[in-house]
Design a protein around this motif. Structure first.
Motif, short mmCIF file in Angstrom:
data_model
loop_
_atom_site.label_atom_id
_atom_site.label_comp_id
_atom_site.label_asym_id
_atom_site.label_seq_id
_atom_site.Cartn_x
_atom_site.Cartn_y
_atom_site.Cartn_z
N CYS A 54 1.22 -1.14 -0.16
CA CYS A 54 0.22 -0.16 -0.42
C CYS A 54 0.81 1.00 0.07
O CYS A 54 1.71 1.00 1.11
N ILE A 55 0.16 1.88 -0.52
CA ILE A 55 1.13 3.49 -0.42
C ILE A 55 0.02 4.17 0.03
O ILE A 55 -1.04 4.59 -0.03
N TYR A 56 0.58 5.84 1.10
CA TYR A 56 -0.26 6.10 1.81
C TYR A 56 -0.01 7.98 1.24
O TYR A 56 -0.68 8.84 1.29
N GLY A 57 1.15 8.27 0.87
CA GLY A 57 1.54 8.85 0.47
C GLY A 57 2.91 9.10 -0.55
O GLY A 57 3.62 8.15 -0.33
N PHE A 58 3.20 10.25 -1.24
CA PHE A 58 4.92 10.61 -1.55
C PHE A 58 4.91 11.72 -2.16
O PHE A 58 3.67 12.79 -2.53
N VAL A 59 6.28 12.08 -2.65
CA VAL A 59 6.46 13.37 -3.58
C VAL A 59 7.77 12.96 -3.98
O VAL A 59 8.39 12.35 -3.31
N ILE A 60 7.88 13.26 -5.04
CA ILE A 60 9.17 13.41 -6.07
C ILE A 60 9.55 14.84 -6.14
O ILE A 60 9.16 15.25 -7.20
N MET A 61 11.02 14.30 -5.20
CA MET A 61 11.46 15.47 -5.60
C MET A 61 12.70 15.72 -6.32
O MET A 61 13.02 14.46 -6.94
N PRO A 62 13.00 16.79 -7.11
CA PRO A 62 14.42 16.67 -8.16
C PRO A 62 15.49 15.62 -7.95
O PRO A 62 16.21 14.84 -8.45
N ASP A 63 15.40 15.12 -6.67
CA ASP A 63 17.22 14.98 -6.22
C ASP A 63 16.85 13.29 -4.96
O ASP A 63 17.45 12.85 -4.53
N HIS A 64 15.47 13.04 -4.70
CA HIS A 64 14.67 12.32 -4.19
C HIS A 64 13.62 11.89 -3.97
O HIS A 64 12.93 12.78 -4.96
N PRO A 129 8.14 20.28 -1.00
CA PRO A 129 8.80 20.87 -2.18
C PRO A 129 8.24 22.33 -1.65
O PRO A 129 9.04 23.63 -2.16
N LEU A 130 7.47 22.66 -0.67
CA LEU A 130 7.42 24.45 0.36
C LEU A 130 8.85 24.75 1.33
O LEU A 130 8.72 25.64 0.20
N ARG A 131 9.70 23.47 1.49
CA ARG A 131 10.34 23.89 2.20
C ARG A 131 11.36 24.01 1.21
O ARG A 131 12.25 25.01 2.27
N LYS A 132 11.98 23.78 0.10
CA LYS A 132 12.47 23.36 -0.31
C LYS A 132 12.74 24.35 -1.46
O LYS A 132 13.75 25.06 -2.69
N GLY A 133 11.22 25.27 -1.82
CA GLY A 133 11.80 26.65 -2.15
C GLY A 133 11.62 26.27 -4.18
O GLY A 133 11.20 26.94 -4.41
N LEU A 134 10.77 25.12 -4.22
CA LEU A 134 10.12 24.71 -4.68
C LEU A 134 8.29 25.46 -5.71
O LEU A 134 8.42 25.28 -6.68
N VAL A 135 7.47 25.56 -4.42
CA VAL A 135 6.77 25.99 -4.77
C VAL A 135 6.32 27.23 -3.48
O VAL A 135 7.30 27.42 -2.37
N TYR A 141 2.80 21.84 -6.50
CA TYR A 141 4.09 20.79 -6.50
C TYR A 141 2.75 19.66 -7.60
O TYR A 141 2.68 19.06 -6.85
N GLU A 142 3.28 19.10 -8.76
CA GLU A 142 2.47 18.29 -8.86
C GLU A 142 2.75 16.90 -8.93
O GLU A 142 1.96 15.74 -8.95
N PHE A 143 4.20 16.40 -8.18
CA PHE A 143 4.42 15.20 -8.22
C PHE A 143 4.78 14.58 -6.84
O PHE A 143 5.61 14.20 -6.44
N SER A 144 3.29 14.54 -6.55
CA SER A 144 3.18 14.75 -4.52
C SER A 144 1.73 13.37 -4.90
O SER A 144 0.42 14.61 -5.44
N SER A 145 1.59 13.18 -3.63
CA SER A 145 -0.33 13.25 -3.53
C SER A 145 -0.52 13.82 -2.57
O SER A 145 -2.17 13.68 -2.32
N PHE A 146 -0.07 15.09 -2.04
CA PHE A 146 -0.75 16.04 -1.34
C PHE A 146 -1.95 16.20 -1.90
O PHE A 146 -3.19 16.34 -1.87
N ALA A 147 -2.53 17.32 -3.77
CA ALA A 147 -3.75 17.32 -4.34
C ALA A 147 -4.38 16.01 -3.83
O ALA A 147 -6.10 16.28 -4.00
N TYR A 148 -4.34 15.26 -3.98
CA TYR A 148 -5.35 13.80 -4.04
C TYR A 148 -5.90 13.57 -2.60
O TYR A 148 -6.82 13.70 -2.29
#
Length: 164
Positions: A54-64, A129-135, A141-148
């Motif tokens: 099961c996956i409960y959440g994710f984020v794909i950052m530029p380097d991890h 993504p917010l902490r890293k200044g990407l958004v 941020y598109e590659f995250s389960s946040f919007a879900y």
């Protein structure tokens, strides 16, 4: 004759959820490339069904990437992550014609104990993504389960399992 030093063994707990982090080799910003991020997402989805987790959440950052997952089949966490990283490397290198390393060796994981810790970890990864200044907002941020979770966006409905 001296033996090899014993390495630390990974803690395993049946039906536990884990907060997993895997980092690219030399922290290369590989996932700034949309195609690379989409490929990783699709490999994670394929393995979700092939390796039974099961996956409960994710984020794909530029380097991890971060993922909260719970294996429920015969494969343990190490086998699952090895398959995800190995298949990503194989397909990415086929597509790009490269042969250099993609990932740092190993990965980081932490067992999650209880719903409150799960919610806290999800907040952490969604705000990355917010902490890293990407958004300027986590839902940007598109590659995250946040919007879900917070907007009901169904794009990741197959990826994310309910925490209820």
């Amino acid at each position: 004759m001296r033996g090899r030093p014993m390495g630390l063994k990974r803690y395993k707990e049946t039906n536990a959820a884990y907060f997993v982090t895997s980092v690219t080799y030399k922290r290369k910003s590989l996932f700034n490339d949309r195609l690379a991020a989409e490929l990783l997402l699709n490999i994670i989805l394929y393995h979700k069904f092939a390796c039974h987790y099961c996956i409960y959440g994710f984020v794909i950052m530029p380097d991890h990437f971060h993922m909260v997952m719970q294996p429920y089949g015969e494969l343990d966490l190490s086998n699952i992550i090895r398959r995800i990283k190995g298949n990503f490397t194989r397909f990415y290198n086929l597509h790009t014609g490269q042969s250099e390393p993609i990932w740092q060796k190993g990965f980081y994981d932490r067992g999650i104990r209880g719903r409150q810790e799960l919610v806290s970890v999800l907040q952490y990864i969604h705000n990355n993504p917010l902490r890293k200044g990407l958004v300027t907002e986590p839902d940007g941020y598109e590659f995250s389960s946040f919007a879900y979770y917070y907007r009901g966006n169904q794009r990741f409905a197959l990826w994310v399992d309910s925490i209820e």
